[in-house]
Design a protein around this motif. Structure first.
Motif, mmCIF file in Angstrom:
data_model
loop_
_atom_site.group_PDB
_atom_site.id
_atom_site.type_symbol
_atom_site.label_atom_id
_atom_site.label_comp_id
_atom_site.label_asym_id
_atom_site.label_seq_id
_atom_site.Cartn_x
_atom_site.Cartn_y
_atom_site.Cartn_z
ATOM 1 N N PHE A 1 0.799 -1.222 0.000
ATOM 2 C CA PHE A 1 0.000 0.000 0.000
ATOM 3 C C PHE A 1 0.835 1.279 0.000
ATOM 4 O O PHE A 1 0.437 2.280 -0.607
ATOM 5 N N PRO A 2 2.003 1.318 0.661
ATOM 6 C CA PRO A 2 2.784 2.564 0.657
ATOM 7 C C PRO A 2 3.119 3.087 -0.734
ATOM 8 O O PRO A 2 3.295 4.293 -0.915
ATOM 9 N N SER A 3 3.189 2.220 -1.732
ATOM 10 C CA SER A 3 3.511 2.683 -3.088
ATOM 11 C C SER A 3 2.485 3.661 -3.612
ATOM 12 O O SER A 3 2.774 4.479 -4.484
ATOM 13 N N LEU A 4 1.258 3.613 -3.078
ATOM 14 C CA LEU A 4 0.179 4.475 -3.546
ATOM 15 C C LEU A 4 0.086 5.791 -2.791
ATOM 16 O O LEU A 4 -0.393 6.785 -3.347
ATOM 17 N N VAL A 5 0.533 5.814 -1.526
ATOM 18 C CA VAL A 5 0.196 6.974 -0.695
ATOM 19 C C VAL A 5 1.319 7.523 0.166
ATOM 20 O O VAL A 5 1.182 8.612 0.730
ATOM 21 N N HIS A 6 2.406 6.806 0.342
ATOM 22 C CA HIS A 6 3.402 7.200 1.342
ATOM 23 C C HIS A 6 4.023 8.552 1.003
ATOM 24 O O HIS A 6 4.258 8.873 -0.158
ATOM 25 N N LEU A 7 4.318 9.339 2.030
ATOM 26 C CA LEU A 7 4.913 10.662 1.824
ATOM 27 C C LEU A 7 6.387 10.576 1.445
ATOM 28 O O LEU A 7 6.920 11.489 0.804
#
Length: 704
Positions: A67-73
């Motif tokens: 999931f971090p690939s979509l939203v992580h800062l």
């Protein structure tokens, strides 16, 4: 004050890698354990169930990796997440390529009728996964298939990464943005251009993200501005993603051929409701035949508006009698204003985002019998919100017994809302299942599902709150339907949950049923009662007036012939690119797009260096929609059929049943709750009380 967050994203690439290793270990150890069971002790419980429970645990952990690939800062974590997703795709592929595990499970498939329906369905679905991963091939062919799958996964992620990380922008003066809302323009970034004479001009930064694209294409009155933005958008990642698309088409074709399918579309459709390419083609041809007359009429209406505007503004010499792609949304908006007294841009003042969000939760609460409770806290970004969801209907029933009831026992899951665009974030709208529902047998409890609504809705400005167009409200409502679908499941194994390929773990939910429940719920956004509930002028507090509601409802089918034809054209292109032999057909993807789009729709598209219409098309490249873009039109067909139970009969004085809690709860229990434990066709039949038909969809397409 402590906060509750069921998902905590990694703060570093190293932390992410640690979780990745855990997930890979769970899958490998589960496969080894199945093979290690002595032949005399191999039962459904000791092999299939154990394997599936391990997969459910791995599915619950994988979010931290993918999931971090979509939203992580943090870009370094996003990059690490993209790499982790590749590794996980390969890990799942390796599991379902284990011939020794397949042989153990295949031996259980002895044609016995002693298995209960749920077990038989689980075994069938599991064996299908192994077979689609080449377990029935020779070792040499299977190895080649695994190499192709790894390459496909890498290409898909590179495509996504290119778009997510894109920072393209076009600099325009305020004069060039004539027609656009001042509040939107004031929210854009700016820079200053200095002329040789020392004078300066403020330039506004229009990004290639959805809110900016829509604001310009719908409202900018200068054709040169709309064309510039439209062409620039089609050039985004045109070279890099264009090359990826060409490779994806070949690798998908190669993989399908290895598995004995004539092409990738045949491979994809084999596990869907449609089953084969021929069914989809007949379906598309039928729609095009039904709306051919409306298409031509719609184009002539827009062309007349264009001609009139060119004459009024003194541009008559520039009118060439043609419509271009950058004309369509603009003249549709003009049509809404002039002939239906509906100005979608002006209507935004009635749909402030915070109020709309609250009311959408209220509508879903009413129709499904749910309760939403926000959980304050700081999550992966400052504006992300978390909610717990409770089955209020079940709690109310339990309370009638007169015994004390613990509300926490009726919690069914959590969801997050991450609604605004930012640098590096996934640039479209989607719902990602962060954790599936499954039974943890060791601890004897149902693990609750978690989902996230990832949006790209316009932010507010210093002087105005975030406000939505009706189409954005409809999209928001649609996506929240996916949230409810994801949270409704109470399955024993993750394979029967709501899902899509933003996560790598497999599920049996048919891709051409996935959109049906949410598209059906879009009908609510044309119901006067619901529009009143969702609207509130951000200054006066006034609800949307009745006359405007009536006018808005009348616009539902405006340009429907053109809009559906555009969708069908993209679907046909998707099918064409995934059925052709890429080694024999030497045309480029942009050439095929131009030829087919202009032939089907009859509107001229963008041209120029680097233009590639497929290079920004997430659905073609990833998400499981490759060769499956037809699912939107297919789902419309079933959605209109389902809505016949909510809609007031034609000519009847009866009110709509859109907010009927009893009927809404029936929809929840019969369509959403089963997940993929029952075939989609059976779910439809159960709710409708009859065989599904295309009749309601045909009426929608052909009636005024």
């Amino acid at each position: 004050m402590p906060t509750e967050s069921p998902i905590v994203l990694p703060v570093s690439a190293n932390e992410l890698q640690s979780v990745l290793a855990q997930v890979e270990a769970i899958l490998t150890q589960a496969a080894d354990a199945v093979v290690a069971v002595p032949a005399s002790e191999r039962t459904i419980e000791s092999t299939l169930f154990k394997l599936q429970e391990a997969q459910s645990k791995a599915a619950a952990l994988q979010t931290v990796c993918t999931f971090p690939s979509l939203v992580h800062l943090d870009k370094s974590v996003r990059d690490a997440s993209n790499e982790a997703k590749k590794a996980l795709q390969q890990a799942w592929s390796r599991l379902h390529s284990r011939r020794d595990v397949y042989d153990v499970l295949k031996a259980l498939d002895n044609g016995s009728t002693t298995y209960d329906p749920a077990t038989a369905r689980l075994l069938e679905a599991t064996l299908k996964l192994f077979e689609r991963n080449g377990s029935g091939l020779t070792a040499e062919k299977q190895q080649r298939l695994m190499e192709l799958r790894a390459e496909i996964g890498r290409l898909e992620l590179e495509f996504q990464k290119g778009l997510n990380e894109d920072t393209s922008e076009v600099l325009l003066t305020r004069a060039e943005l004539e027609g656009c809302m001042d509040s939107w323009i004031d929210g854009l970034g700016t820079t200053t251009s200095t002329a040789p004479d020392g004078s300066s001009t403020v330039l506004y930064k229009v990004t290639m993200k959805t809110p900016d694209i829509l604001n310009v294409t719908k409202n900018a009155s200068l054709p040169s501005t709309r064309k510039r933005i439209s062409v620039s958008y089609r050039q985004v990642c045109g070279r890099g993603n264009g090359e990826i698309i060409e490779q994806l088409i070949k690798r998908r074709y190669d993989a399908a051929q290895l598995l004995g399918y004539p092409n990738h579309a045949a491979y994809q459709l084999d596990i869907n409701m449609a089953k084969n390419v021929e069914t989809v083609k007949a379906f598309l041809d039928n729609i095009l035949g039904s709306i051919k007359g409306k298409l031509e009429s719609d184009k002539q209406v827009l062309l007349a508006l264009k001609k009139k505007e060119y004459e009024t503004r003194g541009w008559a010499n520039e009118f060439d009698g043609r419509l271009y792609t950058w004309d369509v949304k603009y003249y549709q908006e003009m049509l809404f204003r002039e002939q239906y007294a509906v100005d979608h841009t002006a209507l935004q003042v009635y749909f402030p985002l915070d109020y709309v969000r609250e009311q959408i939760l209220g509508v879903y609460s009413k129709i499904f019998g749910l309760r939403f409770q926000q959980i304050p806290g700081k999550y992966w970004a400052d504006d992300v919100m978390l909610f717990a969801v409770y089955d209020q209907h079940a709690q109310n029933e339990a309370e009638t017994s007169g015994h004390p009831v613990d509300p926490e026992k009726f919690k069914i899951g959590h969801f997050y809302m991450d609604l605004h665009p930012r640098a590096g974030k996934y640039a479209h709208q989607c719902v990602v299942p962060l954790r599936p529902s499954f039974v943890e047998s060791e601890e004897h409890h149902q693990v609750l599902p978690i989902a996230v609504n990832v949006g790209n809705l316009s932010r507010g400005t210093a002087s105005n709150p975030a406000m939505l167009k009706h189409a954005e409200v409809r999209t928001f409502f649609h996506e929240f339907g996916h949230v409810c679908h994801a949270l409704s499941n109470k399955c024993r194994f993750s394979i029967f949950n709501f899902s899509w390929s933003a996560v790598p773990y497999p599920t049996k939910l048919a891709m051409d049923f996935l959109e049906v429940p949410s598209i059906m719920l879009e009908n609510w956004l044309w119901e006067p009662e619901v529009l009143k509930r969702l609207s509130k002028h951000y200054k006066t507090g006034e609800v949307l007036p009745d006359d405007i509601i009536q006018a808005l409802v009348r616009t539902r089918k405006v340009s429907a012939g053109l809009n559906f034809t555009q969708q069908i054209a993209m679907t046909a292109i998707d099918q064409k690119l995934h059925t052709l032999n890429p080694y024999e057909d030497k045309r480029s993807v942009p050439e095929i797009w131009k030829e087919m789009y202009e032939d089907i729709v009859g509107i001229s598209g963008e041209e120029g260096e680097g233009v590639n219409q497929v290079a920004q098309w997430y659905h073609f490249a990833m998400g499981g929609y490759d060769a499956c873009y037809y699912v939107y039109a297919w789902s419309e067909m079933h959605a209109h059929d389902l809505y016949t139970r909510f809609k007031a009969p034609a000519g009847s004085s009866e009110p709509s049943r859109a907010l009927d809690s009893k009927l809404g709860r029936e929809y929840w229990e019969k369509i959403l709750v089963p997940g993929a434990t029952i075939d989609a066709l059976e779910l439809l039949k159960d709710f409708l009380g009859r065989e599904p038909t295309p009749d309601a969809f045909q009426r929608y397409l052909t009636e005024p």
